[in-house]
Scaffold this motif. Structure first.
Motif: not given
Length: 302
Positions: A49-62, A32-41
């Motif tokens: 990286s895809f934000d699922v709240d900003l991009t549709s799943i179909s777009e991500i997969v495509e 998500r666009s607001f996910s905590n990135l402290s472990r992977v920064g």
């Protein structure tokens, strides 16, 4: 291999994507666009990286065209989450991903040991357990028509540094490390198959490397050590390794309703892939304590 990972910013996900990058896989993460990135920064630059709240799943997969999906994201139903939110995150979301995959794609689902024990009756995690159970049943009925390959990775009690502080292992070690007292506990007779996070990661890597050799469109692997110890033993060993002065009040708390008394993985399928757990319980706890020592030094330096 193009591997799409959900839950990559979480505890297990952060360890896994780092290991996958070391194996030269092409990694995309769904967050998500607001996910905590402290472990992977420090490795975000190396993944798509895809934000699922900003991009549709179909777009991500495509856009990414994954050869495999590793589904780690989960909603435990804590912190006031509604049943509908849990079911959306744990059933609808992964099904939407599956619906957009190309035939022949591998979907590795992360399941829970709770459902080895019919623990949808386990009231404190009822919606979580039910949602994981329903997703797997639905996915199994769906894969043939979609020509997907489903692998169910059923995790036992994972532990290790940087886990969520609310989780039992991290919570109890932190209390012991800080010499909090007294600590109220159940009798601690429940037996769990504790598996260190590095061993879980190596199990996933073995499964991924073995994907072309798996037969049929469904396989299940139970991920644990194949052995158990009591909650009481885990706590007492942790106290010893923390050199803690905490007073332990075993029996002060009642067991939960429908408490699982024993859970142990059958690791024969994983052993058949050439996998073995490497980190024993004592070593795993020592690594967690050492991480707390490092955090203490950092805070002191600040």
């Amino acid at each position: 291999m193009n591997i799409l990972v959900t839950g990559a910013t979480g505890f297990l996900g952060s360890y896994l994507i780092k290991a996958l990058l070391q194996k030269d896989h092409n990694i995309a993460i769904v967050k998500r666009s607001f996910s905590n990135l402290s472990r992977v920064g420090e490795i975000l630059h190396a993944v798509k990286s895809f934000d699922v709240d900003l991009t549709s799943i179909s777009e991500i997969v495509e856009q990414f065209n994954p050869h495999a999906v590793i589904h780690l994201a989960t909603n435990y139903g804590k912190n006031g989450a509604s049943t509908s939110e849990v079911f959306n995150d744990n059933i609808i979301f992964p099904l939407q991903i599956m619906e957009n995959l190309q035939p022949g794609t591998y979907f590795i689902n992360t399941d829970t040991y709770f459902n080895n024990n019919n623990s949808y009756k386990y009231s404190y995690l009822n919606s979580y357990c039910l949602s994981k159970k329903y997703f797997l049943e639905t996915a199994q009925s769906y894969i043939a028509s979609k020509q997907l390959v489903l692998i169910n990775a059923r995790l036992e009690h994972i532990y290790g540094p940087l886990d969520d502080p609310s989780k039992f292992t991290m919570n109890i070690i932190r209390q012991l490390y800080d010499n909090q007292s007294p600590i109220a506990l159940t009798l601690g007779e429940q037996r769990r198959d504790f598996i260190y996070v590095d061993d879980v990661v190596s199990a996933y890597l073995n499964i991924i490397e073995s994907l072309p050799s798996l037969s049929g469109n469904y396989s299940e692997f139970q991920i644990g050590t194949g052995d158990t110890c009591s909650i009481r033993h885990f706590v007492e060993l942790s106290k010893e390794l923390c050199a803690s002065t905490s007073e332990l009040l075993f029996g002060k708390l009642p067991y939960r309703e429908n408490e699982i008394l024993t859970s142990e993985a059958n690791i024969s399928s994983l052993v058949g892939l050439g996998w073995r757990p490497r980190v024993d319980l004592k070593e795993g706890i020592i690594r967690m304590v050492n991480q707390l020592d490092r955090q203490k030094v950092v805070v002191a330096d600040e």
